[in-house]
Every structure is written in C-alpha cells, then in structure tokens.
Design a protein around this motif. Structure first.
Motif, mmCIF file in Angstrom:
data_model
loop_
_atom_site.group_PDB
_atom_site.id
_atom_site.type_symbol
_atom_site.label_atom_id
_atom_site.label_comp_id
_atom_site.label_asym_id
_atom_site.label_seq_id
_atom_site.Cartn_x
_atom_site.Cartn_y
_atom_site.Cartn_z
ATOM 1 N N LEU A 1 -20.736 26.367 -8.043
ATOM 2 C CA LEU A 1 -19.459 26.854 -8.584
ATOM 3 C C LEU A 1 -18.302 25.959 -8.148
ATOM 4 N N ASP A 2 -18.372 25.470 -6.915
ATOM 5 C CA ASP A 2 -17.340 24.527 -6.442
ATOM 6 C C ASP A 2 -17.330 23.270 -7.311
ATOM 7 N N LEU A 3 -18.518 22.756 -7.641
ATOM 8 C CA LEU A 3 -18.605 21.556 -8.480
ATOM 9 C C LEU A 3 -18.000 21.815 -9.862
ATOM 10 N N VAL A 4 -18.244 23.023 -10.400
ATOM 11 C CA VAL A 4 -17.667 23.378 -11.703
ATOM 12 C C VAL A 4 -16.142 23.432 -11.599
ATOM 13 N N ASP A 5 -15.641 24.070 -10.525
ATOM 14 C CA ASP A 5 -14.191 24.170 -10.324
ATOM 15 C C ASP A 5 -13.538 22.797 -10.239
ATOM 16 N N GLN A 6 -14.245 21.849 -9.620
ATOM 17 C CA GLN A 6 -13.712 20.490 -9.469
ATOM 18 C C GLN A 6 -13.932 19.640 -10.723
ATOM 19 N N ARG A 7 -14.509 20.258 -11.742
ATOM 20 C CA ARG A 7 -14.836 19.564 -13.002
ATOM 21 C C ARG A 7 -15.637 18.291 -12.741
ATOM 22 N N SER A 8 -16.683 18.449 -11.944
ATOM 23 C CA SER A 8 -17.517 17.322 -11.524
ATOM 24 C C SER A 8 -18.634 16.991 -12.512
ATOM 25 N N VAL A 9 -18.782 17.791 -13.572
ATOM 26 C CA VAL A 9 -19.893 17.606 -14.509
ATOM 27 C C VAL A 9 -19.409 16.877 -15.759
ATOM 28 N N THR A 10 -20.096 15.787 -16.098
ATOM 29 C CA THR A 10 -19.779 15.030 -17.310
ATOM 30 C C THR A 10 -20.996 14.993 -18.221
ATOM 31 N N ARG A 11 -20.784 15.355 -19.466
ATOM 32 C CA ARG A 11 -21.841 15.272 -20.475
ATOM 33 C C ARG A 11 -21.710 13.901 -21.116
ATOM 34 N N VAL A 12 -22.732 13.079 -20.942
ATOM 35 C CA VAL A 12 -22.713 11.704 -21.459
ATOM 36 C C VAL A 12 -23.562 11.664 -22.724
ATOM 37 N N MET A 13 -22.949 11.255 -23.837
ATOM 38 C CA MET A 13 -23.655 11.234 -25.117
ATOM 39 C C MET A 13 -23.622 9.847 -25.732
ATOM 40 N N SER A 14 -24.692 9.536 -26.452
ATOM 41 C CA SER A 14 -24.710 8.287 -27.203
ATOM 42 C C SER A 14 -24.577 8.621 -28.690
ATOM 43 N N PRO A 15 -24.280 7.624 -29.527
ATOM 44 C CA PRO A 15 -24.097 7.886 -30.963
ATOM 45 C C PRO A 15 -25.320 8.538 -31.623
ATOM 46 N N SER A 16 -26.527 8.293 -31.099
ATOM 47 C CA SER A 16 -27.712 8.875 -31.723
ATOM 48 C C SER A 16 -27.910 10.337 -31.320
ATOM 49 N N GLY A 17 -27.085 10.804 -30.370
ATOM 50 C CA GLY A 17 -27.208 12.202 -29.967
ATOM 51 C C GLY A 17 -27.973 12.408 -28.664
ATOM 52 N N ARG A 18 -28.439 11.321 -28.043
ATOM 53 C CA ARG A 18 -29.090 11.476 -26.736
ATOM 54 C C ARG A 18 -28.039 11.913 -25.731
ATOM 55 N N THR A 19 -28.433 12.795 -24.826
ATOM 56 C CA THR A 19 -27.485 13.364 -23.871
ATOM 57 C C THR A 19 -28.074 13.369 -22.474
ATOM 58 N N ALA A 20 -27.246 13.052 -21.512
ATOM 59 C CA ALA A 20 -27.597 13.255 -20.101
ATOM 60 C C ALA A 20 -26.340 13.813 -19.444
ATOM 61 N N TYR A 21 -26.501 14.360 -18.275
ATOM 62 C CA TYR A 21 -25.351 14.878 -17.537
ATOM 63 C C TYR A 21 -25.223 14.110 -16.238
ATOM 64 N N GLN A 22 -23.997 13.788 -15.865
ATOM 65 C CA GLN A 22 -23.756 13.179 -14.565
ATOM 66 C C GLN A 22 -22.906 14.138 -13.756
ATOM 67 N N VAL A 23 -23.313 14.337 -12.509
ATOM 68 C CA VAL A 23 -22.588 15.247 -11.632
ATOM 69 C C VAL A 23 -22.140 14.466 -10.405
ATOM 70 N N LEU A 24 -20.842 14.532 -10.141
ATOM 71 C CA LEU A 24 -20.302 13.899 -8.950
ATOM 72 C C LEU A 24 -20.526 14.861 -7.790
ATOM 73 N N GLY A 25 -21.455 14.515 -6.916
ATOM 74 C CA GLY A 25 -21.805 15.394 -5.805
ATOM 75 C C GLY A 25 -20.694 15.469 -4.774
#
Length: 157
Positions: A63-87
């Motif tokens: 929840l702390d990570l969410v509050d700090q907006r540490s989650v980034t959804r990384v997308m490519s033009p083809s629709g592939r997705t990964a998430y990066q989280v700043l620990g």
C-alpha cells in the motif's frame, strides 16, 4: 507473448490478468477493493484487514508503494505489457502480473523457495495499483520493452 488490443487507458485488461494466478479469495478481495475505490476513492478498513489477512506482511508495504505511485505500466505498440515497481530500496523491479512473477529477492526466497507467501509486496502493489487506477503509464518501443525484459536476466548472472 500475449497481445491485447488497448482501447485508451482502460484498466479492464488488468483485472482479468489476476484470474488465473491468484486464489479465488484473493481475486475477490481485489475486485472488492476496485469497486470500493471507484465508488468512494478510498479502501474501507474491512478490506484493508482482509489484505493483511490474505497477503500477510506484504500488505502494508505494498500500500505504501501504491501511495508513492511507484508502479509503472510499461507498454509497447504491439500491446505487450510489463510492470516496473520502484522498490523501497530504490531498486527497480520488473513484475509480470500475467504470470504472477517478480524479479526481487523476496519473491525468489519467500514465494518460490519457501512457499511462505502468495506474492511479494511489488506484485501486490501492481494488483492494488490496477484496482485503484494508480499506475503510471509509459509507452516504449518494442526494442525498449525487450531490453527491459532482458536486462533483469543479465543482472542475475
């Protein structure tokens, strides 16, 4: 590789990614959190207690990570997705919510080796960010996404 059409910034795709990997009770809790957050813009205490009950010590740091907006959804033009989280340590971890995997040492130890936990705080933060619409969005080229996905492998070697 999964491809999924993206209509604007809808987070519906994110909700479906949880289905096949988490126990039904956890999936249901995340749906409840999403619904409550959409209606009231906060998560009620009973759902927070549920989070702590199901996910244990990962719940509060996630929840702390969410509050700090540490989650980034990384997308490519083809629709592939990964998430990066700043620990909390300042290190960037790559999370794959579709197969429920994180590159952090805690995931390796408590989830894979010891089976003590369903997931680490980083993946839980991804699921909570999806539920609360709190993901940062980043669009990168196919090559950039590939190098993000492969960079973690090189670090481990």
């Amino acid at each position: 590789m999964e491809t999924r059409p993206h209509g604007g910034h809808s987070h519906e795709a994110g909700a479906n990614e949880v289905d096949s990997t988490l126990p039904a009770v956890a999936e249901e809790l995340l749906k409840e959190i999403k619904k409550a957050f959409q209606e009231t813009s906060h998560v009620p205490d009973d759902l927070l207690l549920g989070l702590k009950f199901i996910f244990g010590p990962s719940a509060v740091p996630a929840l702390d990570l969410v509050d700090q907006r540490s989650v980034t959804r990384v997308m490519s033009p083809s629709g592939r997705t990964a998430y990066q989280v700043l620990g909390s340590s300042g290190k960037l971890y790559t999370c794959y919510s579709s197969c429920h995997f994180c590159t952090c040492p805690a995931f390796d130890f408590t989830v894979l080796q010891k089976s003590e936990s369903l997931l680490c705080k980083h993946i839980l933060a991804v699921y909570l960010s999806q539920a609360m619409g709190a993901c940062q969005e980043l669009t990168v080229s196919e090559e950039q996404l590939t190098s993000i996905l492969l960079a973690e492998e090189e670090d481990e070697g």
